[in-house]
Design a protein around this motif. Structure first.
Motif, PDB file in Angstrom:
ATOM      1  N   GLN A 237       0.834  -1.420   0.305  1.00 10.17           N
ATOM      2  CA  GLN A 237      -0.164  -0.026   0.076  1.00 10.17           C
ATOM      3  C   GLN A 237       0.878   1.369   0.033  1.00 10.17           C
TER       4      GLN A 237
ATOM      5  N   TYR B 102       2.488   1.841  -3.301  1.00  2.00           N
ATOM      6  CA  TYR B 102       1.420   2.258  -4.401  1.00  2.00           C
ATOM      7  C   TYR B 102       1.280   3.742  -4.162  1.00  2.00           C
TER       8      TYR B 102
ATOM      9  N   SER C 111      -2.533   5.311  -5.251  1.00  6.18           N
ATOM     10  CA  SER C 111      -3.614   5.047  -4.374  1.00  6.18           C
ATOM     11  C   SER C 111      -3.749   5.933  -3.656  1.00  6.18           C
TER      12      SER C 111
ATOM     13  N   ALA D 102      -5.251   0.350   2.401  1.00  9.44           N
ATOM     14  CA  ALA D 102      -5.134  -0.709   1.434  1.00  9.44           C
ATOM     15  C   ALA D 102      -6.486  -1.412   1.267  1.00  9.44           C
ATOM     16  N   TYR D 103      -7.509  -1.602   2.093  1.00  4.51           N
ATOM     17  CA  TYR D 103      -8.830  -2.093   1.962  1.00  4.51           C
ATOM     18  C   TYR D 103      -9.627  -1.134   1.017  1.00  4.51           C
ATOM     19  N   ARG D 104      -9.425  -0.121   1.432  1.00  4.74           N
ATOM     20  CA  ARG D 104     -10.115   1.053   0.463  1.00  4.74           C
ATOM     21  C   ARG D 104      -9.674   0.935  -1.068  1.00  4.74           C
ATOM     22  N   SER D 105      -8.348   0.715  -1.279  1.00  4.52           N
ATOM     23  CA  SER D 105      -7.979   0.636  -2.561  1.00  4.52           C
ATOM     24  C   SER D 105      -8.699  -0.572  -3.200  1.00  4.52           C
ATOM     25  N   GLU D 106      -8.800  -1.730  -2.445  1.00  4.55           N
ATOM     26  CA  GLU D 106      -9.152  -2.879  -2.868  1.00  4.55           C
ATOM     27  C   GLU D 106     -10.820  -2.654  -3.386  1.00  4.55           C
TER      28      GLU D 106
ATOM     29  N   ALA E   2     -10.959  -0.901  -6.510  1.00  2.00           N
ATOM     30  CA  ALA E   2     -10.691  -1.810  -7.696  1.00  2.00           C
ATOM     31  C   ALA E   2     -11.628  -2.749  -7.768  1.00  2.00           C
ATOM     32  N   SER E   3     -12.482  -3.209  -6.729  1.00  2.00           N
ATOM     33  CA  SER E   3     -13.522  -4.057  -7.189  1.00  2.00           C
ATOM     34  C   SER E   3     -14.773  -3.684  -7.920  1.00  2.00           C
TER      35      SER E   3
ATOM     36  N   PRO F 127     -18.821  -4.787  -4.645  1.00  2.00           N
ATOM     37  CA  PRO F 127     -17.857  -5.534  -3.457  1.00  2.00           C
ATOM     38  C   PRO F 127     -18.435  -6.648  -2.725  1.00  2.00           C
TER      39      PRO F 127
ATOM     40  N   LEU G 227     -15.451  -8.125   2.327  1.00  2.00           N
ATOM     41  CA  LEU G 227     -14.572  -6.899   2.187  1.00  2.00           C
ATOM     42  C   LEU G 227     -15.124  -5.917   2.804  1.00  2.00           C
TER      43      LEU G 227
END
Lengths: 213, 213
Positions: A1, A4, A10, A129-133, A136-137, A141, A145
Motif C-alpha cells: 500500500q 502504491y 492509491s 489498503a482495504y479502501r483501494s481494494e 478496484a472491485s 464489492p 470486504l
C-alpha cells in the motif's frame, strides 16, 4: 500500500492537523535528545573536573605543610578548591536530576506516545489498503470486504483519536516538566557559577533533588 | 667508587647542609610536577566543559526559537551558558598562563640547577675515588696522583660553590614566581566561580596574562 501511495496509484487518508503535530513531536524528541547528549557530557566533564579539584586541594594542603615560605599561598588555594568541590557535588546532583528527568521525558514519555502513533500509522495504511481494494472491485464489492473495511476504519479512527488525546496530554505534561527542569537547570548552574551556595542548596531543595552521597 | 661507598669500603666527602637542600629541591620538583599534572588536567576538563556549554547555548537558543511554549525558559538558559563560556575563556587563559609558568619553573629553571647539582655530584665521586687511591697508596703517593687529587678537589669545590649559589638564587626566584602564580591562580579561580567577571578580568590584566583568542 505504501508503495502504491508513493507511486501515486492509491489515495491516502490524511489528517493534516494531526500529522503536523506528529512531525513536531518527532522533531522535539530529536532536539531534546540533542540537549540530553550535551548535558550528559557536561555532567561527565564537571565530574572529572571535580575529582581533579579534590586532588588539587590535597596537593595544595600538602605543599602548605611542606613549604613554610609559601604556606599561606598554598593554604588559600587548598581552601578554595575544597569549597568548590563541595558546591560541585551539589551542582552534579542537580545535573543528574535534570538528565534523568529529561531522559524519562524524551525516551519514555514521548516514546510511549510515539508508539501509539506508530500503531495509528500502521492502521491507516491497512485501512487505505482495504479502501483501494474496494475501489478496484468496481461497483460490486463482496460482503466480507465491506465488513473488513468497516472494522479497519473503526480501528484506524480509534487509534487516531487515541493519538490525538495522547498528544494533547503529552503536550501539557511536557511543558510542565520542561518548565520545572529548565528552571532547576538555570538556577543550579547560575548559583554554582556565582558561588552562591545558599541559592544552590535552595534550588536543589526546592526541586527535591536527591542529596549528593 | 659509588659501589665501594655502598659496601662501606670507601669514605665519602659530605656537605650535609648542601645535601639537605638538594634533597628538598628534588622533593619540590616532584611535588610541583604533581600540581602541574593536576592543573593541566583541570585546564583540559574546563576546556571540554566550555565547548559543551557553547554547544548547549546554541541548542537552547535554537529551541527557544522553535518552542513558543517554553521560549523564555530556553532563552534564559541560552544566555547563562553563553555568558559562562565568555568567562570560561578568560579563566582558561589564566590557567594556561599558570601552567606555562609552573612548567618553566619546574622543568627548566629547577632542572637547570639540578644539572649543576648532578655535575657537582659526579665531581664529588671522582674526587673521592682519587682520595681512596691515595689512601691505598700508603705513605708514598706518586706526584702525578697528588696533582690529580688537587685538580679534582678544586673542580669539586667549584661545583659545590656553584651549586650552593644556584640553590640560593633559585630559592628566591622560586618563591617570587610561586607567590605571583598562586595568587593569580587563586584570584582567577575564585573570581570565575563567584561569577565576578570584573574581578576575573582584573586578575588576568594584573598578571599580564595574554588575552584569550
Amino acid at each position: 500500500q505504501l508503495l502504491y501511495e508513493k507511486l501515486g496509484k492509491s489515495s491516502r487518508t490524511v489528517d493534516t492537523e494531526l500529522e503536523v503535530k506528529i512531525e513536531a513531536l518527532r522533531e522535539t524528541q530529536r532536539r531534546y535528545n540533542g540537549v540530553l547528549r550535551l548535558t550528559t557530557a557536561l555532567a561527565a566533564q564537571m565530574t572529572a573536573a571535580s575529582h581533579t579539584q579534590r586532588a588539587l586541594a590535597d596537593a595544595f594542603a600538602d605543599l602548605a605543610q611542606k613549604s613554610p615560605e609559601l604556606q599561606n599561598q598554598f593554604l588559600y588555594n587548598a581552601d578554595t578548591q575544597r569549597s568548590l568541590t563541595r558546591n560541585g557535588d551539589i551542582l552534579l546532583a542537580a545535573l543528574h536530576f535534570f538528565n534523568n528527568s529529561l531522559n524519562t521525558l524524551t525516551n519514555k514519555t514521548i516514546e510511549d506516545t510515539l508508539l501509539t502513533i506508530r500503531q495509528y500509522e500502521a492502521a491507516r495504511v491497512e485501512y487505505d489498503a482495504y479502501r483501494s481494494e474496494l475501489e478496484a472491485s468496481g461497483g460490486n464489492p463482496p460482503e466480507l470486504l465491506l465488513a473488513s473495511i468497516e472494522r479497519h476504519r473503526r480501528h484506524y479512527e480509534r487509534l487516531r483519536d487515541d493519538s490525538a488525546v495522547k498528544l494533547q496530554l503529552l503536550h501539557e505534561n511536557r511543558v510542565k516538566v520542561m518548565n520545572k527542569q529548565l528552571l532547576l537547570f538555570h538556577n543550579a548552574v547560575s548559583a554554582y557559577f556565582s558561588g552562591n551556595n545558599v541559592a544552590l542548596e535552595a534550588a536543589v531543595r526546592h526541586f527535591s533533588v536527591p542529596a549528593p552521597p
